[in-house]
Enzyme design. Structure first.
Site, PDB file in Angstrom:
ATOM      1  N   GLU A 151      -8.393  21.083  -6.156  1.00 28.41           N
ATOM      2  CA  GLU A 151      -7.396  20.124  -6.611  1.00 28.41           C
ATOM      3  C   GLU A 151      -6.377  19.718  -5.558  1.00 28.41           C
ATOM      4  O   GLU A 151      -5.779  18.643  -5.666  1.00 28.41           O
ATOM      5  CB  GLU A 151      -6.667  20.686  -7.835  1.00 28.41           C
ATOM      6  CG  GLU A 151      -7.585  20.893  -9.042  1.00 28.41           C
ATOM      7  CD  GLU A 151      -6.872  21.420 -10.265  1.00 28.41           C
ATOM      8  OE1 GLU A 151      -7.532  21.627 -11.298  1.00 28.41           O
ATOM      9  OE2 GLU A 151      -5.639  21.624 -10.197  1.00 28.41           O
ATOM     10  N   LYS A 183     -10.499  33.837 -15.541  1.00 25.95           N
ATOM     11  CA  LYS A 183      -9.379  34.767 -15.731  1.00 25.95           C
ATOM     12  C   LYS A 183      -8.118  34.106 -15.180  1.00 25.95           C
ATOM     13  O   LYS A 183      -7.955  33.976 -13.973  1.00 25.95           O
ATOM     14  CB  LYS A 183      -9.623  36.099 -15.023  1.00 25.95           C
ATOM     15  CG  LYS A 183      -8.462  37.090 -15.182  1.00 25.95           C
ATOM     16  CD  LYS A 183      -8.725  38.386 -14.445  1.00 25.95           C
ATOM     17  CE  LYS A 183      -7.583  39.374 -14.629  1.00 25.95           C
ATOM     18  NZ  LYS A 183      -6.324  38.918 -14.002  1.00 25.95           N
ATOM     19  N   SER A 194     -10.418  35.581 -11.150  1.00 32.74           N
ATOM     20  CA  SER A 194      -9.041  35.874 -10.807  1.00 32.74           C
ATOM     21  C   SER A 194      -8.629  35.231  -9.479  1.00 32.74           C
ATOM     22  O   SER A 194      -8.520  34.008  -9.383  1.00 32.74           O
ATOM     23  CB  SER A 194      -8.845  37.397 -10.777  1.00 32.74           C
ATOM     24  OG  SER A 194      -7.492  37.730 -10.666  1.00 32.74           O
TER      25      SER A 194
END
Length: 498
Positions: free
Chosen positions: A337, A351, A326
């Site tokens: 990224e 998740k 999460s």
């Protein structure tokens, strides 16, 4: 008035001798119409009352919702049938709660849940009660309750619970088919009390029991230490409302000690509040870089850009594992990224959804998934996880099952637990002989050496304090010889030119 009418009015009136049945009252037309209208309204009212509230009512009052929401007609029909024909009186509230639970269960989403009034009150009491319990994040998975991650320094971690362990029963009661909230109600409890969990670890392994003594769950979420070479190691165990502030304090402390690089650690961190993930990710991203995207049904993705506030300026690596879920994955995706910060460890949990709780008027609580979140590049990692840039597995001994201290193992016995104990003894430096299920003389001598080091009676029997001592030694080894942390440290050192 015409002439004929005037003559008629001037004519003398004489009593008429008509039979009684020809008698009548003369009523003006307007009064007659109003009388008829009143009688119709009165008759309709009496009929409505009789049919609706009478003992032998033949029709049912239809609510506006029942006519406006035709998709619920089947529900109303089923409820009316149960209410009318079930052989005992029904609990209307329980039936309604069950219907809502059924709707939520039909979503087939382990993160959506409904708590009735009593469950909500009980859960809030437990949460406010100094966080007492075993300290493990859980979720429903394929009919079973799965451990997402134990909390650092919690009873669950100390007994060796691991991510992806399946909890099959609680104190002998099967929890198969229960929601995570229902399971929490059984697992939580007061400090000092004991709960027994039946755990299945791996597809082929036999289930084993774990007795856990409930305790206060640590509320600290950030732990910092300075490793050699000026590399700070900061571990976050969850994303609470206070984690961001705790992290800032830890960064200040590490900077004061000469921090040259940072290993940020979210292993076995099950996540938490979205806002905390956003603010923490912001520390490592240049202004304007995307932290994450959220996408609600029927809407375009919303991008969350990094601000121009405080930034961490030293080289960083992030350590993750299959218990990183999460909010931990939001951080991992953002750093990977949007900041080219390397991830070290194993693939994360996976998740990629956002839940919103709704407090109902009666005190119950409905929590449903309202959006999915995407990484800065638009990747949805749900049920997939995030792959690390540098993969480093846990050592095999870190995945060994728990030893039950109440079970007595001694020479001559053959069992699967004996094989596990031999692997533990070998991992911490004791020669237990061939790794099999036989408790032989070699193993007896290894246990006696262990007992001598633990300053216990040297009887060669593995149980009680001896079993606990062995597991403590194994945990210390896992923490000391941490291949993932050591690799992440080396990655950071390489980035700063050492």
């Amino acid at each position: 008035m015409d002439e004929n009418e005037q003559q008629e009015q001037n004519r003398p009136q004489e009593p008429e001798q008509h039979p009684a049945h020809n008698r009548y009252f003369k009523i003006k037309p307007f009064s007659f119409v109003m009388l008829i209208f009143t009688l119709v309204i009165l008759t309709a009212g009496i009929t409505f009352f009789a049919l609706t509230f009478g003992d032998d009512k033949v029709v049912e009052v239809v609510s506006p919702q029942k006519t406006d929401r035709q998709e619920f007609q089947k529900f109303y029909d089923a409820y009316d049938e149960i209410k009318k024909n079930y052989f005992e009186d029904i609990d209307d509230k329980a039936v309604l709660d069950g219907a809502i639970n059924g709707m939520v269960d039909a979503l087939d989403d382990p993160y959506s849940d409904y708590l009735n009034t009593e469950e909500t009150e009980h859960l809030m009491e437990n949460i406010s009660s100094s966080f007492q319990g075993i300290g493990a994040e859980i979720q429903e998975a394929e009919g079973y309750i799965k451990v997402v991650s134990p909390i650092k320094n919690s009873p669950a971690e100390k007994v060796g619970l691991l991510p992806n362990d399946l909890i099959q029963s609680v104190d002998g009661k099967s929890i198969q088919g229960m929601s995570s909230s229902e399971a929490v109600m059984l697992i939580r409890g007061e400090k000092g009390t004991t709960v027994t969990l039946t755990i299945k670890r791996g597809e082929k392994a036999e289930p084993f029991e774990v007795k856990i003594k409930r305790d206060d769950i640590p509320i600290e979420t950030v732990y910092a230490e300075m490793l050699d070479g000026g590399i700070a190691h900061i571990r976050m165990t969850t994303f609470s409302e206070h984690t961001y502030d705790e992290l800032l304090t830890a960064l200040d402390e590490m900077e004061a000690k000469g921090m040259k690089g940072l290993v940020l650690d979210v292993r076995q961190n099950p996540g938490g509040v979205l806002d905390g993930a956003l603010k923490i990710s912001d520390l490592f991203l240049d202004k304007g870089k995307t932290v994450l995207q959220t996408e609600e049904k029927g809407k375009k993705p919303v991008l969350y850009p990094a601000s121009g506030g405080r930034k961490v300026e030293v080289p960083v690596a992030l350590v993750v594992d299959d218990g990183s879920a999460s909010a931990s994955e939001i951080l991992a995706g953002a750093l990977k990224e949007s900041s080219d910060i390397p991830l070290v460890g194993i693939k994360t949990f996976g998740k990629g959804t956002v839940q919103s709780p709704l407090d109902m008027k009666d005190g119950s609580n409905l929590k449903i998934t309202t959006a999915k979140w995407l990484t800065p590049d638009g990747n949805w990692i749900h049920k997939k996880g995030i792959e690390p840039d540098v993969k480093v597995d846990y050592p095999s001994y870190a995945m060994l099952p728990f030893l039950d201290p109440s079970e007595e193992m001694k020479e001559g016995q053959v069992s699967a637990n004996t094989e596990t104990a031999k692997e533990m003894l070998k991992a911490v430096g004791y020669d237990a002989g061939k790794i099999d299920g036989l408790f032989d003389e070699t193993m007896t001598q290894a246990v006696k050496k262990l007992q001598a080091d633990l300053k216990l009676e040297e009887n060669g029997v593995l149980s009680g304090d001896t079993a606990i001592g062995l597991m403590n030694k194994l945990r210390e080894k896992i923490e000391k010889d941490d291949p993932q942390l050591l690799k992440a440290k080396q990655v950071v050192l390489d980035k700063i030119g050492k």
